[in-house]
Structure formats: C-alpha cells, structure tokens
Design a protein around this motif. Sequence first.
Motif, PDB file in Angstrom:
ATOM      1  N   GLN A 167      16.577  -2.642 -15.132  1.00  0.00           N
ATOM      2  CA  GLN A 167      16.668  -1.296 -15.698  1.00  0.00           C
ATOM      3  C   GLN A 167      15.268  -0.705 -15.825  1.00  0.00           C
ATOM      4  O   GLN A 167      15.035   0.448 -15.482  1.00  0.00           O
ATOM      5  CB  GLN A 167      17.334  -1.344 -17.094  1.00  0.00           C
ATOM      6  CG  GLN A 167      18.827  -1.575 -17.070  1.00  0.00           C
ATOM      7  CD  GLN A 167      19.568  -0.400 -16.449  1.00  0.00           C
ATOM      8  OE1 GLN A 167      19.703  -0.344 -15.222  1.00  0.00           O
ATOM      9  NE2 GLN A 167      20.004   0.544 -17.265  1.00  0.00           N
ATOM     10  N   GLN A 168      14.342  -1.530 -16.310  1.00  0.00           N
ATOM     11  CA  GLN A 168      12.960  -1.057 -16.482  1.00  0.00           C
ATOM     12  C   GLN A 168      12.313  -0.768 -15.129  1.00  0.00           C
ATOM     13  O   GLN A 168      11.633   0.245 -14.965  1.00  0.00           O
ATOM     14  CB  GLN A 168      12.143  -2.100 -17.256  1.00  0.00           C
ATOM     15  CG  GLN A 168      12.570  -2.210 -18.711  1.00  0.00           C
ATOM     16  CD  GLN A 168      11.786  -3.284 -19.468  1.00  0.00           C
ATOM     17  OE1 GLN A 168      10.871  -3.889 -18.930  1.00  0.00           O
ATOM     18  NE2 GLN A 168      12.176  -3.521 -20.711  1.00  0.00           N
ATOM     19  N   MET A 169      12.546  -1.662 -14.169  1.00  0.00           N
ATOM     20  CA  MET A 169      11.995  -1.461 -12.817  1.00  0.00           C
ATOM     21  C   MET A 169      12.492  -0.134 -12.240  1.00  0.00           C
ATOM     22  O   MET A 169      11.731   0.657 -11.677  1.00  0.00           O
ATOM     23  CB  MET A 169      12.456  -2.578 -11.875  1.00  0.00           C
ATOM     24  CG  MET A 169      11.653  -3.851 -11.879  1.00  0.00           C
ATOM     25  SD  MET A 169       9.986  -3.706 -11.234  1.00  0.00           S
ATOM     26  CE  MET A 169      10.215  -3.756  -9.480  1.00  0.00           C
ATOM     27  N   LYS A 170      13.800   0.050 -12.382  1.00  0.00           N
ATOM     28  CA  LYS A 170      14.453   1.245 -11.844  1.00  0.00           C
ATOM     29  C   LYS A 170      13.832   2.513 -12.455  1.00  0.00           C
ATOM     30  O   LYS A 170      13.461   3.443 -11.737  1.00  0.00           O
ATOM     31  CB  LYS A 170      15.946   1.142 -12.189  1.00  0.00           C
ATOM     32  CG  LYS A 170      16.885   1.894 -11.285  1.00  0.00           C
ATOM     33  CD  LYS A 170      18.281   1.292 -11.324  1.00  0.00           C
ATOM     34  CE  LYS A 170      18.916   1.210 -12.690  1.00  0.00           C
ATOM     35  NZ  LYS A 170      19.414   2.451 -13.248  1.00  0.00           N
ATOM     36  N   LYS A 172      10.943   2.876 -14.028  1.00  0.00           N
ATOM     37  CA  LYS A 172       9.504   3.045 -13.726  1.00  0.00           C
ATOM     38  C   LYS A 172       9.301   3.461 -12.267  1.00  0.00           C
ATOM     39  O   LYS A 172       8.456   4.298 -11.970  1.00  0.00           O
ATOM     40  CB  LYS A 172       8.754   1.741 -14.039  1.00  0.00           C
ATOM     41  CG  LYS A 172       8.623   1.467 -15.544  1.00  0.00           C
ATOM     42  CD  LYS A 172       7.941   0.150 -15.822  1.00  0.00           C
ATOM     43  CE  LYS A 172       8.054  -0.244 -17.286  1.00  0.00           C
ATOM     44  NZ  LYS A 172       7.382   0.694 -18.204  1.00  0.00           N
ATOM     45  N   LEU A 173      10.075   2.874 -11.361  1.00  0.00           N
ATOM     46  CA  LEU A 173       9.966   3.275  -9.956  1.00  0.00           C
ATOM     47  C   LEU A 173      10.383   4.728  -9.781  1.00  0.00           C
ATOM     48  O   LEU A 173       9.834   5.458  -8.956  1.00  0.00           O
ATOM     49  CB  LEU A 173      10.827   2.358  -9.077  1.00  0.00           C
ATOM     50  CG  LEU A 173      10.260   0.953  -8.825  1.00  0.00           C
ATOM     51  CD1 LEU A 173      11.307   0.059  -8.165  1.00  0.00           C
ATOM     52  CD2 LEU A 173       9.018   1.009  -7.940  1.00  0.00           C
ATOM     53  N   HIS A 174      11.355   5.148 -10.572  1.00  0.00           N
ATOM     54  CA  HIS A 174      11.797   6.541 -10.549  1.00  0.00           C
ATOM     55  C   HIS A 174      10.643   7.458 -10.985  1.00  0.00           C
ATOM     56  O   HIS A 174      10.365   8.479 -10.355  1.00  0.00           O
ATOM     57  CB  HIS A 174      13.002   6.716 -11.468  1.00  0.00           C
ATOM     58  CG  HIS A 174      13.599   8.084 -11.423  1.00  0.00           C
ATOM     59  ND1 HIS A 174      14.172   8.609 -10.283  1.00  0.00           N
ATOM     60  CD2 HIS A 174      13.670   9.059 -12.362  1.00  0.00           C
ATOM     61  CE1 HIS A 174      14.584   9.834 -10.529  1.00  0.00           C
ATOM     62  NE2 HIS A 174      14.285  10.138 -11.785  1.00  0.00           N
ATOM     63  N   GLN A 175       9.953   7.029 -12.050  1.00  0.00           N
ATOM     64  CA  GLN A 175       8.790   7.802 -12.536  1.00  0.00           C
ATOM     65  C   GLN A 175       7.680   7.852 -11.480  1.00  0.00           C
ATOM     66  O   GLN A 175       6.982   8.846 -11.353  1.00  0.00           O
ATOM     67  CB  GLN A 175       8.236   7.173 -13.822  1.00  0.00           C
ATOM     68  CG  GLN A 175       9.111   7.411 -15.051  1.00  0.00           C
ATOM     69  CD  GLN A 175       8.716   6.486 -16.204  1.00  0.00           C
ATOM     70  OE1 GLN A 175       7.663   5.857 -16.179  1.00  0.00           O
ATOM     71  NE2 GLN A 175       9.597   6.387 -17.198  1.00  0.00           N
ATOM     72  N   HIS A 176       7.544   6.770 -10.719  1.00  0.00           N
ATOM     73  CA  HIS A 176       6.516   6.721  -9.676  1.00  0.00           C
ATOM     74  C   HIS A 176       6.958   7.490  -8.422  1.00  0.00           C
ATOM     75  O   HIS A 176       6.200   7.586  -7.455  1.00  0.00           O
ATOM     76  CB  HIS A 176       6.226   5.265  -9.270  1.00  0.00           C
ATOM     77  CG  HIS A 176       5.455   4.492 -10.299  1.00  0.00           C
ATOM     78  ND1 HIS A 176       4.284   3.847 -10.017  1.00  0.00           N
ATOM     79  CD2 HIS A 176       5.675   4.277 -11.617  1.00  0.00           C
ATOM     80  CE1 HIS A 176       3.830   3.242 -11.120  1.00  0.00           C
ATOM     81  NE2 HIS A 176       4.669   3.493 -12.097  1.00  0.00           N
ATOM     82  N   GLY A 177       8.186   7.955  -8.445  1.00  0.00           N
ATOM     83  CA  GLY A 177       8.696   8.729  -7.310  1.00  0.00           C
ATOM     84  C   GLY A 177       9.130   7.871  -6.132  1.00  0.00           C
ATOM     85  O   GLY A 177       9.318   8.354  -5.022  1.00  0.00           O
ATOM     86  N   VAL A 178       9.280   6.580  -6.364  1.00  0.00           N
ATOM     87  CA  VAL A 178       9.668   5.661  -5.283  1.00  0.00           C
ATOM     88  C   VAL A 178      11.187   5.499  -5.228  1.00  0.00           C
ATOM     89  O   VAL A 178      11.760   5.267  -4.174  1.00  0.00           O
ATOM     90  CB  VAL A 178       9.020   4.272  -5.489  1.00  0.00           C
ATOM     91  CG1 VAL A 178       9.409   3.306  -4.385  1.00  0.00           C
ATOM     92  CG2 VAL A 178       7.512   4.421  -5.558  1.00  0.00           C
ATOM     93  N   PHE A 179      11.799   5.640  -6.363  1.00  0.00           N
ATOM     94  CA  PHE A 179      13.231   5.350  -6.470  1.00  0.00           C
ATOM     95  C   PHE A 179      13.984   6.628  -6.815  1.00  0.00           C
ATOM     96  O   PHE A 179      13.604   7.341  -7.747  1.00  0.00           O
ATOM     97  CB  PHE A 179      13.436   4.308  -7.575  1.00  0.00           C
ATOM     98  CG  PHE A 179      14.813   3.739  -7.635  1.00  0.00           C
ATOM     99  CD1 PHE A 179      15.195   2.711  -6.811  1.00  0.00           C
ATOM    100  CD2 PHE A 179      15.737   4.239  -8.547  1.00  0.00           C
ATOM    101  CE1 PHE A 179      16.469   2.183  -6.878  1.00  0.00           C
ATOM    102  CE2 PHE A 179      17.019   3.710  -8.620  1.00  0.00           C
ATOM    103  CZ  PHE A 179      17.379   2.688  -7.776  1.00  0.00           C
ATOM    104  N   SER A 180      15.033   6.915  -6.062  1.00  0.00           N
ATOM    105  CA  SER A 180      15.839   8.098  -6.372  1.00  0.00           C
ATOM    106  C   SER A 180      17.183   7.665  -6.911  1.00  0.00           C
ATOM    107  O   SER A 180      17.840   6.799  -6.332  1.00  0.00           O
ATOM    108  CB  SER A 180      16.033   8.936  -5.117  1.00  0.00           C
ATOM    109  OG  SER A 180      16.645   8.156  -4.115  1.00  0.00           O
ATOM    110  N   SER A 181      17.560   8.229  -8.046  1.00  0.00           N
ATOM    111  CA  SER A 181      18.880   7.872  -8.602  1.00  0.00           C
ATOM    112  C   SER A 181      19.753   9.111  -8.714  1.00  0.00           C
ATOM    113  O   SER A 181      19.268  10.217  -8.591  1.00  0.00           O
ATOM    114  CB  SER A 181      18.703   7.215  -9.958  1.00  0.00           C
ATOM    115  OG  SER A 181      17.965   8.044 -10.804  1.00  0.00           O
TER     116      SER A 181
END
Lengths: 181, 263
Positions: A167-170, A172-181
Amino acid sequence: MNKDQEIAMVTDCQHGDKKAMDTLVRQMQKPVYNAAYRMLGDPDEAADVTQATFLNVFENIQQFDPRYRLFSWTYRIAMNEAIDQLKRRKRTEPLEHSPVSDADLPQETVATSQLCSEVQATLMELTEEHRAVIVLRHFGDCSYRDIGRILQLPEKTVKSRLFTARQQMKNKLHQHGVFSS
Amino acid sequence: MTDLWELELISAAIDGELDVDEQVELDLLLESSEEAREFKAELEQLDSLLKDVPNLAPPESLHARIMAHAKPQRVQSNSSILDWLRPLKPGAGLRYAMAAAAGALLAVVFINTQPMLPGTNDFADLVGTMAPDIASADANIIDSFAVRKEGLESLVQLRLSGNVLFLDIHVDTAERLDISVDLGGAGLWPDALAQIDGHFESIAIFGQALQIEALGTQRLTILLRRVDDATFAGDAKITLEFSREGKLLQRGALTATLTGVRQ
C-alpha cells in the motif's frame, strides 16, 4: 542447483574445498548483492555487505543445518548484515539515498534506469521492516514461508506486513508519478 | 470494501499464497465487488512494475574480493553434527582391518538428534526453507528395498545424483525400532548427514557402521563417499538389519557399482 548438488557443495565447503566455495559465491553473489542493494540503496555498501555475508557463511558453514536450504540461510545472513549496515550508517550520518547512476548500469536503457531509480527511492522511503518483505518477495522471489524463516516472523505477520508495504509502495510511486491508479 | 481481511486476501492472491478455501472466498469477493477487482488490478500493476526492475550485476571485482578473504574452515571436532560422522574416516584398507581387529577400542560417536543446532553463536537458531523432497528429479535410484511388517513400513534407497551417492532411509514405525547399517566391505564411508526429517531417538556411528533408533515417521539421508583405496574395487554391498528389542525383523542388502562415485 538442485538440493543434492547443494548438499554436496556445502559438504565440500565444510571440507575446506576452495573450488566449492568459489562455486557457491558464483551462484549466489548476484541475488545476495541485489537484496543488499535494495535494502541499502548504495552499490558500494551492497558490495561490502555481500562480501561480509559470504565470509560469514564460510566462517559458519560447519553449523549449517542440512534440513534447510542454503539460500534461506545465506539470505538471512545478508539481511542481518544489511540491517547492521543501516544501523552503522544511522550512527554516523543521516540516511541519504545514493542511487545507482546510469554509468553503473550500462546494460539498461535510460527509461529502465529511471524506473530503477524511482523504485529504489521509494523503497528507501519505507521502514526497514517493510522494505525487507518487499525485497524478499519481489526481488528474492521468496514465499511467505521463506520470508518468515529469514526474518523470524510468523507467516501471518509476513502477509499483513506485505500488504501494508505494498500500500505504501503504491501510494509513494503514485506521488512520484510512476504508478497510475 | 473496507475489510482489512479482504484486502490482505487479495494481496496474498497476488503472491499465489491462497489455500483452496481462501481462493473460493476470493472468487466470490471478486465476483461481487467492483472495488475488489480494482484493488486487485492495482496490485497486479505494482507487481508487474517491480518485475520490470532488472537485477543488477555485482561489480566484476566482487567475486575476487570475496575469494581473496575467504578462509576454508576445516572440519573440527565437536563443532557440528556433520563433523561427527567423519573422525573415523579410514584412509586405507589396512586401517579397516586394524579398526575391525581393535573393535573394542574403536571410538563410538553418539549423536542425539535433539540438540542438533549448536548454541554457541548467533547462527545457532538459523532456519530456512525445508526441502520438500530431497530426492532430485534427475537422481537415479540404484537399488532399494522395502520392509512391511505389522506396525512398520520402511523404504531404503541407494541413490546416485551426479557423482554423489546418497542413502535414503524412510521409516514409519509404531514402536521403537533399531536399524543397523553396515558399510563394511562396501568401499564407502558416511560423509555427512544430508537431511533428517523427524526426530530420531539416536544415531550412532561405529566406523563404517551406523546404529539408528527410530520411532514414528522419520527420514534420514546420508551422503556417502567412495573410499580412496584400490582394494575396494568392484560392487559395494550395504547390509541393513531391522530389529525390535533385540529380535531381528528383517535383513536386507543394497548393491551398487562404485564407478563414477566421487571419493
């Protein structure tokens, strides 16, 4: 390497056979180095931890319990070495992420290199406990049972810790713009 | 969907860690909840993203660095269960004869399997992955024999994996059982206890003979080495006796050609 070959190799190492020790290092240095790097985020420290891990393995090879797998034992030593290194680092200076540069990754494309850096930066933002389960599960391909034994945790705790870490990875990656949800 | 248990269920499903009942629960959940399906898709995306991160190659000099500092640790007495099998390793045929003649003087090594892990340092409680089955798919069964008596089932196999010879003893006994293994004349010596499943009452080594006390379901694998002695050319014969309270239940033998077996 199947279990029989592993037993024979360990026995040879216990006999002081340098060739067997050489084989053991060749076969396991890459996963150990990668686990150490994912825990530490620093290639030089990862190399030091990998070296310390194998020296520890050889020093204690007489005590290896043949009921278990060599990789689990080695991983546990590596994780302990990495955590010790993090503690030493905390004592001397604030934790600072030093990513692998593109020059250190000549075989990778820049895009992949960027992904590596983002993922590594995100990993370093997790607590050691959460980082360890992600590293073992996703980079070490360990089962919950393996992770539990390496980190000395009940499988149930591994399961819940992995959920939280993801959950944390998801996020933080979203904040870094790497992960789209 | 706010139930933590459901979220953890989906997370475990990504790792292939669900049992049959949990899988049924997951299927029902996914069928009924759009939110659950979205959450699963997110975790799959994360899993896929992490899979795309390549492994790093260690520095080229690392291997040499490690090996430059690595010191071979020779077997020392009283350091582990593996050592205990070796002090009586014979070096030549003459030693066998002398050892046999001096049977009464022969050192007896007794292994109580309970305190297997040494407790002298940090590594004493190390654990790892249980090998689900030590027998490799590519291993050749050279010889075997089975024992079936009332309250006793046993299978003994001599197995060659590569050039490494293993003796597997599986036993399921309702009452205390004595197993004698004699490698005398086999041109072999026991090198290491490769695996023990279950708690054997005791395992004692008398030179080339093993005396095992078993109760319950247990498995023992012993790594064997060929004696470095030309006088033992030809087939190896290993004899086994199963007895209870001094009464012989079954006697058997395994034979193998030692060509190709490592010393």
